[in-house]
Enzyme design. Structure first.
Site, short mmCIF file in Angstrom:
data_model
loop_
_atom_site.label_atom_id
_atom_site.label_comp_id
_atom_site.label_asym_id
_atom_site.label_seq_id
_atom_site.Cartn_x
_atom_site.Cartn_y
_atom_site.Cartn_z
N LYS A 11 0.85 -1.20 0.00
CA LYS A 11 0.00 0.00 0.00
C LYS A 11 0.88 1.25 0.00
O LYS A 11 1.90 1.29 0.69
CB LYS A 11 -0.87 -0.03 1.27
CG LYS A 11 -1.89 1.09 1.38
CD LYS A 11 -2.74 0.91 2.65
CE LYS A 11 -3.88 1.91 2.73
NZ LYS A 11 -4.73 1.70 3.92
N SER B 153 -9.69 1.46 2.92
CA SER B 153 -8.86 2.26 2.06
C SER B 153 -7.77 1.46 1.34
O SER B 153 -7.19 1.95 0.37
CB SER B 153 -8.20 3.36 2.87
OG SER B 153 -7.32 2.81 3.83
N SER C 49 -9.80 -0.80 7.20
CA SER C 49 -9.24 -0.73 5.85
C SER C 49 -8.46 -1.94 5.36
O SER C 49 -8.10 -1.99 4.19
CB SER C 49 -8.33 0.49 5.74
OG SER C 49 -9.12 1.62 5.55
N1 GLN Z 1 -13.32 3.56 6.23
C1 GLN Z 1 -12.76 4.10 7.43
C2 GLN Z 1 -12.47 5.56 7.28
O1 GLN Z 1 -12.71 6.09 6.24
C3 GLN Z 1 -11.53 3.33 7.82
C4 GLN Z 1 -10.32 3.74 7.10
C5 GLN Z 1 -9.11 2.99 7.52
O2 GLN Z 1 -9.19 1.97 8.20
N2 GLN Z 1 -7.97 3.52 7.14
O3 GLN Z 1 -12.04 6.20 8.21
#
Ligand code: GLN
Length: 485
Positions: A76, A151, A175
């Site tokens: 990532k 994400s 994420s």
């Molecule tokens: N979907 C969640 C957010 O937008 C989690 C994101 C993440 O775990 N980085 O905050």
């Protein structure tokens, strides 16, 4: 031999160790497939030439004692990689080339892995669909209209499409687990403090955690064993005795007590998810586990708590992007004008939304009502888990309240987007480990995942439960290579 890119990580390790294939052959195979898979938009930065050079070096002077001998891996784009551009999916870091390496990625290179490139993600890891990336949407290999989740969407898509044998993501509120669930892959969020945050672009520091994403549980254990380490460069890193997760992996979970929290039966949850959960419960019983009903009474407050704590920390962490220290700078008439233009042009709208919410809840008039209150509720959520773990060894829930949705479907509705995280955020708020494993398909044929939540530092236990259930579930991802040119 099966197609190289279709082999699991443990097969590749074996085949390289027994000299059936070389690191160069493996690396070229994944590069070749990645070149034909541009449509998915999984990569932000490719480092293919560098990867081939490293693979050749490995083959000339191999060390088969390493845990990832000559294995190419894409990660990532939130991990700082020395001399390789690191963007966090943001315009503001589009020209950022770190002079140092994150501890987690350093750990995999130390064990012989080779960087294939940096994978697309939501901007600063804020999102559930990979639609907030400055570098565009990622398509899911399941179906071109579907989001891969977020994400870590580029990671999940690249993994499911066999463009990398395993990958590393980060999980602040889901994420790793949500995109794993959307793409029929395995994703583990380790206990907070297990993997170093050093060199990971910060989103919400008290929640962020790196973790492995893989095709199966065994590969997940192999990778977790490599990335989890104590690191004095991260003040929240915990010095506990880490297991040999892959060596100690066992399918024997007889007598394990698995809790089913009634509060996860949320209103409007599709029948398919309810059925999947029941199927999971039956599989766990078949594996010899004992099922126990439990209660996590503050679950309903987890989402609002997360969406106060995470933006608060993000607004503070992102203050450093001012056009002076890093990345993109806009021209301004004076210093303040330059700051304002840099931040309004450099950040996308979701990031701006979070910075505004975060600044608001931390402001002197609202701090007690929002931020302090959220911290107290966070404690109650953690206490719920502590209570539950007096009775059970692990907790089983669905990973997400639905299967993958269509690109664009929720983009203009942040609340419905945030609802995606309903089953994953409590785990981050409590700092616990959680793993998502693929467990079935909905009627459209899209994958659905189950989540197993463990006690702090009890990764081995949830890996074992996942390993044993994986065999019973016998999930097969239905991916036809439709995107290959
Ligand atoms: N979907 C969640 C957010 O937008 C989690 C994101 C993440 O775990 N980085 O905050």
């Amino acid at each position: 031999m099966t197609d190289i890119t279709k082999q699991t990580l443990s097969e590749l390790i074996n085949n390289i160790k027994t000299k059936k294939i070389s690191s160069e052959e493996v690396t070229k195979a994944f590069i070749d497939r990645s070149e034909k898979s541009k449509k998915l938009n999984t990569y932000i930065t490719e480092s293919f030439d560098r990867a081939i050079k490293k693979a050749k070096q490995f083959d000339q002077n191999p060390n088969f004692d390493l845990k990832l001998p000559g294995i190419p891996i894409a990660v990532k784009d939130l991990f700082c990689t020395k001399d390789v551009k690191t963007t966090a999916g943001s315009k503001i870091l589009n020209n950022f080339i770190p002079t140092y390496e994150s501890t987690v990625t350093q750990n995999i290179w130390n064990e012989g892995a080779i960087l294939l490139g940096k994978l697309n993600c939501d901007e600063f890891a804020m999102g559930s669909s990979n639609e907030t990336s400055y570098f565009g949407n990622v398509e899911s290999p399941i179906d071109e209209n579907l989001v891969p989740g977020g994400s870590s969407g580029g990671s999940a898509s690249a993994l499911a499409a066999n463009l990398t044998p395993v990958t590393i993501g980060t999980d602040t509120g889901g994420s790793i687990r949500q995109p794993a669930s959307f793409t029929g892959t395995v994703g583990l969020k380790p206990t907070y403090g297990s993997c170093s945050r050093y060199g990971i672009v910060a989103f919400a520091s008290s929640l962020d955690q790196a973790g492995p994403m893989s095709q199966n549980v065994k590969d997940c254990a192999i990778l977790n064993e490599v990335i989890s380490s104590y690191d004095e460069k991260d003040s929240t890193s915990v010095d506990f005795k880490r297991g040999k997760y892959s060596v100690e992996l066992s399918k024997n979970i007889k007598g394990k007590k698995i809790g089913i929290p009634k509060e996860y039966r949320v209103d409007g949850m599709p029948k398919e998810i309810e059925e999947l959960w029941q199927k999971g419960i039956n599989f766990a019983k078949d594996c010899g586990a004992e099922i126990i009903d439990i209660s996590l009474p503050h679950t309903t407050y987890a989402l609002p708590t997360y969406y106060i704590v995470a933006p608060a920390e993000a607004s503070s962490n992102l203050a450093r992007y001012d056009g002076v220290k890093y990345g993109f700078r806009s021209k301004g008439d004076n210093l303040i004008d330059m700051y304002e233009k840099t931040r309004s042009e450099g950040f996308g709208s979701e990031v701006q939304r979070r910075v505004m919410i975060g600044t608001y809840v931390l402001s002197s008039g609202y701090y007690d009502a929002y931020y302090l209150k959220a911290q107290k509720v966070r404690n109650l959520i953690k206490n719920d888990f502590d209570e539950a773990y007096k009775k059970v060894d692990a907790i089983l829930t669905p990973s997400t309240p639905s299967s993958a949705f269509k690109i664009g479907e929720k983009k203009d509705d942040p609340v419905s987007m945030y609802l995606n995280d309903i089953f994953t955020v409590p785990v981050n708020l409590a700092g616990l480990p959680g793993i998502s494993i693929p467990a079935g398909h909905d009627k459209k044929g899209y994958p659905l995942g189950l989540q197993i939540i463990g006690k702090a530092f009890d990764e081995q236990n949830i890996l074992n439960i996942a390993y044993s259930m994986e065999e019973k579930i016998n999930f097969k991802n239905k991916i036809a290579d439709w995107w290959i040119k």
